[in-house]
Design a protein around this motif. Structure first.
Motif, PDB file in Angstrom:
ATOM      1  N   ALA A 128      43.004  36.280  29.728  1.00 28.50           N
ATOM      2  CA  ALA A 128      42.028  37.236  30.259  1.00 28.50           C
ATOM      3  C   ALA A 128      41.579  36.836  31.658  1.00 28.50           C
ATOM      4  N   THR A 129      42.513  36.852  32.605  1.00 34.97           N
ATOM      5  CA  THR A 129      42.204  36.501  34.006  1.00 34.97           C
ATOM      6  C   THR A 129      41.256  35.287  34.053  1.00 34.97           C
ATOM      7  N   TYR A 130      41.617  34.284  33.261  1.00 34.31           N
ATOM      8  CA  TYR A 130      40.714  33.174  32.941  1.00 34.31           C
ATOM      9  C   TYR A 130      41.027  31.970  33.827  1.00 34.31           C
ATOM     10  N   SER A 131      40.282  31.810  34.893  1.00 35.73           N
ATOM     11  CA  SER A 131      40.547  30.699  35.811  1.00 35.73           C
ATOM     12  C   SER A 131      40.194  29.356  35.177  1.00 35.73           C
ATOM     13  N   ILE A 132      41.065  28.389  35.425  1.00 32.01           N
ATOM     14  CA  ILE A 132      40.770  27.010  35.019  1.00 32.01           C
ATOM     15  C   ILE A 132      39.757  26.460  36.026  1.00 32.01           C
ATOM     16  N   THR A 160      36.615  39.242  43.857  1.00 31.66           N
ATOM     17  CA  THR A 160      37.185  38.542  42.701  1.00 31.66           C
ATOM     18  C   THR A 160      38.704  38.448  42.897  1.00 31.66           C
ATOM     19  N   ASP A 161      39.426  38.097  41.843  1.00 37.71           N
ATOM     20  CA  ASP A 161      40.866  37.883  41.944  1.00 37.71           C
ATOM     21  C   ASP A 161      41.589  39.132  42.477  1.00 37.71           C
ATOM     22  N   ASN A 162      42.535  38.903  43.390  1.00 34.72           N
ATOM     23  CA  ASN A 162      43.210  40.058  44.004  1.00 34.72           C
ATOM     24  C   ASN A 162      43.946  40.929  42.976  1.00 34.72           C
ATOM     25  N   GLY A 214      29.298  35.742  33.482  1.00 32.42           N
ATOM     26  CA  GLY A 214      30.245  34.760  32.952  1.00 32.42           C
ATOM     27  C   GLY A 214      31.453  34.515  33.830  1.00 32.42           C
ATOM     28  N   SER A 215      31.585  35.276  34.892  1.00 32.94           N
ATOM     29  CA  SER A 215      32.729  35.142  35.785  1.00 32.94           C
ATOM     30  C   SER A 215      32.417  34.112  36.862  1.00 32.94           C
ATOM     31  N   ASN A 216      33.447  33.503  37.409  1.00 34.38           N
ATOM     32  CA  ASN A 216      33.236  32.454  38.403  1.00 34.38           C
ATOM     33  C   ASN A 216      33.219  32.998  39.836  1.00 34.38           C
ATOM     34  N   SER A 217      33.653  34.257  40.015  1.00 33.97           N
ATOM     35  CA  SER A 217      33.972  34.726  41.374  1.00 33.97           C
ATOM     36  C   SER A 217      32.774  34.721  42.329  1.00 33.97           C
ATOM     37  N   TYR A 218      31.593  35.121  41.840  1.00 36.39           N
ATOM     38  CA  TYR A 218      30.449  35.159  42.766  1.00 36.39           C
ATOM     39  C   TYR A 218      30.119  33.763  43.267  1.00 36.39           C
ATOM     40  N   ALA A 275      33.901  23.539  35.481  1.00 35.66           N
ATOM     41  CA  ALA A 275      32.779  23.807  34.577  1.00 35.66           C
ATOM     42  C   ALA A 275      33.254  24.191  33.182  1.00 35.66           C
ATOM     43  N   ARG A 276      34.411  24.818  33.089  1.00 31.31           N
ATOM     44  CA  ARG A 276      34.890  25.279  31.778  1.00 31.31           C
ATOM     45  C   ARG A 276      35.691  24.228  31.023  1.00 31.31           C
ATOM     46  N   LYS A 277      36.235  23.271  31.754  1.00 24.65           N
ATOM     47  CA  LYS A 277      37.130  22.295  31.111  1.00 24.65           C
ATOM     48  C   LYS A 277      36.504  21.541  29.927  1.00 24.65           C
ATOM     49  N   PRO A 318      35.319  39.478  27.059  1.00 21.77           N
ATOM     50  CA  PRO A 318      34.749  39.579  28.410  1.00 21.77           C
ATOM     51  C   PRO A 318      34.453  38.200  28.986  1.00 21.77           C
ATOM     52  N   SER A 319      34.329  38.123  30.285  1.00 20.92           N
ATOM     53  CA  SER A 319      34.072  36.830  30.943  1.00 20.92           C
ATOM     54  C   SER A 319      32.874  36.119  30.327  1.00 20.92           C
ATOM     55  N   SER A 320      31.859  36.887  29.941  1.00 20.68           N
ATOM     56  CA  SER A 320      30.613  36.295  29.449  1.00 20.68           C
ATOM     57  C   SER A 320      30.769  35.599  28.102  1.00 20.68           C
ATOM     58  N   ASN A 321      31.834  35.917  27.349  1.00 18.52           N
ATOM     59  CA  ASN A 321      31.938  35.418  25.968  1.00 18.52           C
ATOM     60  C   ASN A 321      33.144  34.548  25.694  1.00 18.52           C
ATOM     61  N   ARG A 322      33.997  34.311  26.675  1.00 21.36           N
ATOM     62  CA  ARG A 322      35.281  33.675  26.373  1.00 21.36           C
ATOM     63  C   ARG A 322      35.121  32.312  25.699  1.00 21.36           C
ATOM     64  N   GLU A 323      34.269  31.465  26.257  1.00 22.97           N
ATOM     65  CA  GLU A 323      34.110  30.117  25.695  1.00 22.97           C
ATOM     66  C   GLU A 323      33.601  30.198  24.255  1.00 22.97           C
ATOM     67  N   THR A 361      41.766  39.441  25.093  1.00 20.75           N
ATOM     68  CA  THR A 361      42.106  39.881  26.464  1.00 20.75           C
ATOM     69  C   THR A 361      40.922  40.691  26.994  1.00 20.75           C
ATOM     70  N   LYS A 362      40.989  41.015  28.270  1.00 19.55           N
ATOM     71  CA  LYS A 362      40.062  42.009  28.804  1.00 19.55           C
ATOM     72  C   LYS A 362      40.464  43.378  28.266  1.00 19.55           C
ATOM     73  N   TRP A 363      39.502  44.274  28.176  1.00 19.43           N
ATOM     74  CA  TRP A 363      39.800  45.648  27.762  1.00 19.43           C
ATOM     75  C   TRP A 363      39.426  46.657  28.844  1.00 19.43           C
TER      76      TRP A 363
HETATM   77  N1  GLU Z   1      39.320  34.511  37.332  1.00 20.34           N
HETATM   78  C1  GLU Z   1      37.907  34.519  37.508  1.00 20.34           C
HETATM   79  C2  GLU Z   1      37.164  33.842  36.364  1.00 20.34           C
HETATM   80  O1  GLU Z   1      37.766  33.467  35.413  1.00 20.34           O
HETATM   81  C3  GLU Z   1      37.361  35.925  37.709  1.00 20.34           C
HETATM   82  C4  GLU Z   1      37.816  36.936  36.722  1.00 20.34           C
HETATM   83  C5  GLU Z   1      37.155  36.870  35.372  1.00 20.34           C
HETATM   84  O2  GLU Z   1      35.987  36.523  35.246  1.00 20.34           O
HETATM   85  O3  GLU Z   1      37.845  37.206  34.398  1.00 20.34           O
HETATM   86  O4  GLU Z   1      35.998  33.670  36.426  1.00 20.34           O
END
Ligand code: GLU
Length: 283
Positions: free
Chosen positions: A106-110, A201-203, A156-160, A113-115, A88-93, A43-45
């Motif tokens: 972890a607020t992990y958007s589908i 980023t996500d609301n 590693g986040s997609n929001s930007y 690019a990640r699929k 963290p977003s940078s390491n999830r994969e 998860t995120k911390w």
């Molecule tokens: N949900 C978006 C994403 O997965 C932004 C939040 C995050 O990075 O955890 O990229």
């Protein structure tokens, strides 16, 4: 002789790694749960109300509570020993691929690019990207005002990309100045210190941070994407993915999803998701 010895040594090493709980000691997470009744959850911390770890305790938040519910369902209602790992977003994969974690909430958007790298269960909720500025900011009222502004690029986040790139993983395709940060708590610190103009980023993420320091920030309430929060599994673990999807359906049917959203975000004024998102296939 020597050759055989080397082969034996390698085999023994592989067996040793597997015995130490390396990612390859089971074929899928369901098998692991059946055997050992333990799991490592990412998860995120650093994200208040989603996954936040204070001191020596376990992380707390919506994603953490969803994780506990889903894992208990996967284990047929039995208690499971959970080890929490920061993801963290940078390491999830990478954490999924190398078996450091079994499953990620972890607020992990589908995203497209990640699929290819991750099998996603869910989505368990759909939220929307919004933008947070300092409370006194007058020149940013809607997402498109972010053109040429300094926005946070959390690694590693997609929001930007939703601001700077075109679809599918981007959205607005606007030029903006990207200011790097290792995670969203660092983004919010930089916003506070005047090093950037907005965190977009996500609301749910923004609402979590803003409710920690009431009056300091404002959300524009100009949502412009659908973020489908997936449950990350090692690529190919369809067995677990299908079990996860059943558990997600149950979590909405028995009222738990609504109860947890209200518990963590009920006081934020956000328009909370009211129904189960349409399931996606396990790939
Ligand atoms: N949900 C978006 C994403 O997965 C932004 C939040 C995050 O990075 O955890 O990229």
């Amino acid at each position: 002789m020597r050759r055989t010895g080397a082969v034996l040594a390698v085999t023994a090493m592989a067996a040793g790694l597997a015995a130490c709980g390396g990612g390859d000691s089971y074929t899928n997470v369901m098998d692991k749960l059946k055997g050992a009744k333990e799991i490592t959850i990412g998860t995120k911390w650093d994200q208040p109300s989603l996954g936040l770890k204070k001191g020596g305790g376990d992380p707390e938040g919506f994603d953490v509570d969803v994780a506990k519910y889903i894992v208990k369902e996967l284990a047929g209602g039995q208690d499971v020993k959970i080890t929490w790992k920061e993801s963290p977003s940078s390491n999830r994969e990478a954490l999924l691929a190398n078996g450091t974690v079994d499953i990620i909430f972890a607020t992990y958007s589908i995203t497209d690019a990640r699929k290819p790298k991750v099998t996603f269960g869910g989505p368990y909720v759909i939220v929307h990207q919004d933008t947070m500025v300092r409370a006194d900011a007058a020149d940013i009222a809607k997402a498109t005002d972010l053109k040429d502004k300094r926005i946070c690029q959390a690694q590693g986040s997609n929001s930007y990309k939703r601001i700077t790139d075109p679809p599918p993983d981007g959205k607005l395709g606007l030029p903006a100045k990207l200011v790097g940060a290792s995670n969203y708590s660092e983004c919010v610190q930089k916003l506070s210190g005047g090093n950037l103009d907005a965190v977009t980023t996500d609301n749910l993420i923004l609402a979590g941070f803003s409710s920690q320091e009431p009056g300091k920030y404002k959300l524009l309430n100009d949502p412009f994407t659908d973020e489908k929060y997936g449950i990350g599994l090692k690529k190919g673990d369809k067995t677990t993915c299908e079990a996860v999807n059943k558990a997600v359906t149950k979590m909405w049917q028995d009222g738990t999803a609504t109860q947890l959203l209200t518990k963590w975000f009920g006081k934020t004024g956000l328009d909370l998701p009211k129904e189960a998102p349409p399931a996606e296939g396990c790939a």
